[in-house]
Scaffold this motif. Structure first.
Motif, PDB file in Angstrom:
ATOM      1  N   CYS A 167      33.710 -22.372  27.567  1.00  0.00           N
ATOM      2  CA  CYS A 167      34.855 -22.596  28.444  1.00  0.00           C
ATOM      3  C   CYS A 167      34.383 -22.929  29.859  1.00  0.00           C
ATOM      4  N   LEU A 168      34.989 -23.940  30.452  1.00  0.00           N
ATOM      5  CA  LEU A 168      34.641 -24.321  31.821  1.00  0.00           C
ATOM      6  C   LEU A 168      35.135 -23.298  32.840  1.00  0.00           C
ATOM      7  N   TRP A 169      36.253 -22.633  32.534  1.00  0.00           N
ATOM      8  CA  TRP A 169      36.924 -21.807  33.534  1.00  0.00           C
ATOM      9  C   TRP A 169      36.568 -20.317  33.488  1.00  0.00           C
ATOM     10  N   CYS A 170      35.977 -19.842  32.381  1.00  0.00           N
ATOM     11  CA  CYS A 170      35.611 -18.419  32.314  1.00  0.00           C
ATOM     12  C   CYS A 170      34.395 -18.241  31.415  1.00  0.00           C
ATOM     13  N   LEU A 171      33.909 -17.013  31.316  1.00  0.00           N
ATOM     14  CA  LEU A 171      32.698 -16.728  30.551  1.00  0.00           C
ATOM     15  C   LEU A 171      32.996 -16.153  29.167  1.00  0.00           C
ATOM     16  N   ILE A 172      34.131 -16.499  28.598  1.00  0.00           N
ATOM     17  CA  ILE A 172      34.439 -16.031  27.254  1.00  0.00           C
ATOM     18  C   ILE A 172      33.407 -16.599  26.273  1.00  0.00           C
ATOM     19  N   LYS A 173      33.032 -15.788  25.296  1.00  0.00           N
ATOM     20  CA  LYS A 173      32.105 -16.251  24.266  1.00  0.00           C
ATOM     21  C   LYS A 173      32.892 -16.986  23.180  1.00  0.00           C
ATOM     22  N   GLY A 174      32.224 -17.926  22.535  1.00  0.00           N
ATOM     23  CA  GLY A 174      32.876 -18.679  21.474  1.00  0.00           C
ATOM     24  C   GLY A 174      33.401 -17.775  20.377  1.00  0.00           C
ATOM     25  N   THR A 175      32.664 -16.729  20.044  1.00  0.00           N
ATOM     26  CA  THR A 175      33.109 -15.816  18.991  1.00  0.00           C
ATOM     27  C   THR A 175      34.385 -15.079  19.401  1.00  0.00           C
ATOM     28  N   ASP A 176      34.523 -14.779  20.704  1.00  0.00           N
ATOM     29  CA  ASP A 176      35.719 -14.061  21.170  1.00  0.00           C
ATOM     30  C   ASP A 176      36.966 -14.949  21.175  1.00  0.00           C
ATOM     31  N   MET A 177      36.770 -16.276  21.144  1.00  0.00           N
ATOM     32  CA  MET A 177      37.918 -17.177  21.142  1.00  0.00           C
ATOM     33  C   MET A 177      38.699 -17.097  19.829  1.00  0.00           C
ATOM     34  N   LYS A 178      38.064 -16.534  18.796  1.00  0.00           N
ATOM     35  CA  LYS A 178      38.755 -16.375  17.520  1.00  0.00           C
ATOM     36  C   LYS A 178      39.738 -15.210  17.564  1.00  0.00           C
ATOM     37  N   THR A 203      39.811  -8.833  25.613  1.00  0.00           N
ATOM     38  CA  THR A 203      39.607  -8.275  26.950  1.00  0.00           C
ATOM     39  C   THR A 203      39.466  -9.450  27.913  1.00  0.00           C
ATOM     40  N   PRO A 204      39.922  -9.314  29.161  1.00  0.00           N
ATOM     41  CA  PRO A 204      39.827 -10.433  30.112  1.00  0.00           C
ATOM     42  C   PRO A 204      38.372 -10.860  30.323  1.00  0.00           C
ATOM     43  N   SER A 205      38.165 -12.165  30.460  1.00  0.00           N
ATOM     44  CA  SER A 205      36.827 -12.718  30.695  1.00  0.00           C
ATOM     45  C   SER A 205      36.615 -12.960  32.177  1.00  0.00           C
ATOM     46  N   THR A 206      35.357 -12.917  32.583  1.00  0.00           N
ATOM     47  CA  THR A 206      35.006 -13.172  33.977  1.00  0.00           C
ATOM     48  C   THR A 206      35.257 -14.635  34.316  1.00  0.00           C
ATOM     49  N   PRO A 207      36.020 -14.911  35.364  1.00  0.00           N
ATOM     50  CA  PRO A 207      36.262 -16.322  35.736  1.00  0.00           C
ATOM     51  C   PRO A 207      34.987 -16.979  36.277  1.00  0.00           C
ATOM     52  N   ARG A 208      34.861 -18.271  36.042  1.00  0.00           N
ATOM     53  CA  ARG A 208      33.772 -19.050  36.644  1.00  0.00           C
ATOM     54  C   ARG A 208      34.255 -19.621  37.976  1.00  0.00           C
ATOM     55  N   THR A 209      33.295 -19.948  38.821  1.00  0.00           N
ATOM     56  CA  THR A 209      33.564 -20.716  40.040  1.00  0.00           C
ATOM     57  C   THR A 209      32.498 -21.793  40.130  1.00  0.00           C
ATOM     58  N   LEU A 210      32.707 -22.760  40.997  1.00  0.00           N
ATOM     59  CA  LEU A 210      31.694 -23.792  41.212  1.00  0.00           C
ATOM     60  C   LEU A 210      30.387 -23.149  41.651  1.00  0.00           C
ATOM     61  N   GLU A 211      30.488 -22.123  42.497  1.00  0.00           N
ATOM     62  CA  GLU A 211      29.298 -21.439  42.999  1.00  0.00           C
ATOM     63  C   GLU A 211      28.574 -20.689  41.883  1.00  0.00           C
ATOM     64  N   SER A 212      29.339 -20.046  40.976  1.00  0.00           N
ATOM     65  CA  SER A 212      28.685 -19.299  39.894  1.00  0.00           C
ATOM     66  C   SER A 212      27.993 -20.253  38.915  1.00  0.00           C
ATOM     67  N   ILE A 213      28.575 -21.441  38.686  1.00  0.00           N
ATOM     68  CA  ILE A 213      27.935 -22.433  37.818  1.00  0.00           C
ATOM     69  C   ILE A 213      26.622 -22.895  38.437  1.00  0.00           C
ATOM     70  N   LYS A 214      26.643 -23.158  39.743  1.00  0.00           N
ATOM     71  CA  LYS A 214      25.413 -23.581  40.428  1.00  0.00           C
ATOM     72  C   LYS A 214      24.367 -22.474  40.396  1.00  0.00           C
ATOM     73  N   ALA A 215      24.801 -21.226  40.573  1.00  0.00           N
ATOM     74  CA  ALA A 215      23.865 -20.097  40.553  1.00  0.00           C
ATOM     75  C   ALA A 215      23.255 -19.921  39.162  1.00  0.00           C
ATOM     76  N   ASP A 216      24.094 -20.038  38.111  1.00  0.00           N
ATOM     77  CA  ASP A 216      23.575 -19.928  36.744  1.00  0.00           C
ATOM     78  C   ASP A 216      22.589 -21.053  36.450  1.00  0.00           C
ATOM     79  N   HIS A 217      22.894 -22.252  36.931  1.00  0.00           N
ATOM     80  CA  HIS A 217      21.969 -23.375  36.727  1.00  0.00           C
ATOM     81  C   HIS A 217      20.654 -23.123  37.467  1.00  0.00           C
ATOM     82  N   HIS A 218      20.730 -22.595  38.676  1.00  0.00           N
ATOM     83  CA  HIS A 218      19.527 -22.311  39.456  1.00  0.00           C
ATOM     84  C   HIS A 218      18.644 -21.289  38.719  1.00  0.00           C
ATOM     85  N   ARG A 219      19.274 -20.251  38.148  1.00  0.00           N
ATOM     86  CA  ARG A 219      18.516 -19.255  37.380  1.00  0.00           C
ATOM     87  C   ARG A 219      17.871 -19.898  36.147  1.00  0.00           C
ATOM     88  N   PHE A 220      18.602 -20.832  35.503  1.00  0.00           N
ATOM     89  CA  PHE A 220      18.081 -21.540  34.327  1.00  0.00           C
ATOM     90  C   PHE A 220      16.837 -22.349  34.694  1.00  0.00           C
TER      91      PHE A 220
END
Length: 199
Positions: free
Chosen positions: A36-47, A54-71
């Protein structure tokens, strides 16, 4: 009766239907553990039905950049991208996620086109069955040629659809490389993709 299923892995990984998508079903492919582009839900939880999730953690542009930087800091190992919330690349455009929407028109047109083809094929099959039931012993040579030609047409249409999907994959890959590779025209990966596309 058409079933609509969300799936979270490639068709080659199915453990049901013998690994093949039935012709009377539609499947939506969702890639990666965090698809999901908008939150950190796992594919298995989408079923799980939304009311029981349970509510998923929302993504932000900053969190995507931070995750990419860690990668990148961890060595950019593609098979490990799920551990970095599926962020192998930085966002192409600096657009807040709340301003990004699904391409509803394209999704609707694609689904309608698929449903129309299913309807058309079903009606043609029914027409052949009715014609054969009315006069099974007197089916003329022209009817036999027609039914054989129709079967061949269905096979050719499936081949065309497969080639169209491959073409679209190559186009998307080349578009991505044009945006991300500095020396696009002289890059050996790009040349390899061009050779594969030509074949």
């Amino acid at each position: 009766h058409v079933m609509l299923h969300p799936i979270c892995r490639s068709p080659q990984g199915f453990t049901w239907h013998g690994g093949v998508i039935p012709s009377d079903e539609l499947w939506l492919k969702l890639g990666g553990q965090h698809c999901c582009l908008w939150c950190l839900i796992k594919g298995t939880d989408m079923k799980i039905p939304p009311a029981r999730r349970t509510p998923s953690t929302p993504r932000t542009l900053e969190s995507i950049k931070a995750d990419h930087h860690r990668f990148v800091e961890a060595g950019s190992v593609h098979i490990e991208v799920k551990n970095f919330n599926n962020c192998p690349r930085e966002p192409f455009f600096d657009i807040p996620l709340e301003n990004v929407c699904l391409p509803g028109l394209h999704l609707s047109l694609g689904i309608f086109d698929r449903l129309y083809k299913l309807l058309e094929n079903s009606v043609q099959d029914l027409d052949l069955q009715l014609a054969h039931l009315q006069s099974p012993e007197t089916a003329g040579e022209s009817f036999i040629h027609f039914s054989q030609g129709l079967a061949r047409l269905h096979n050719l249409q499936e081949e065309v659809e497969t080639l169209e999907q491959k073409k679209q994959t190559f186009q998307e890959l080349l578009a991505h490389l044009m945006l991300t590779v500095p020396d696009f025209e002289n890059n050996p990966v790009v040349e390899s993709i061009h050779r594969n596309a030509a074949e």
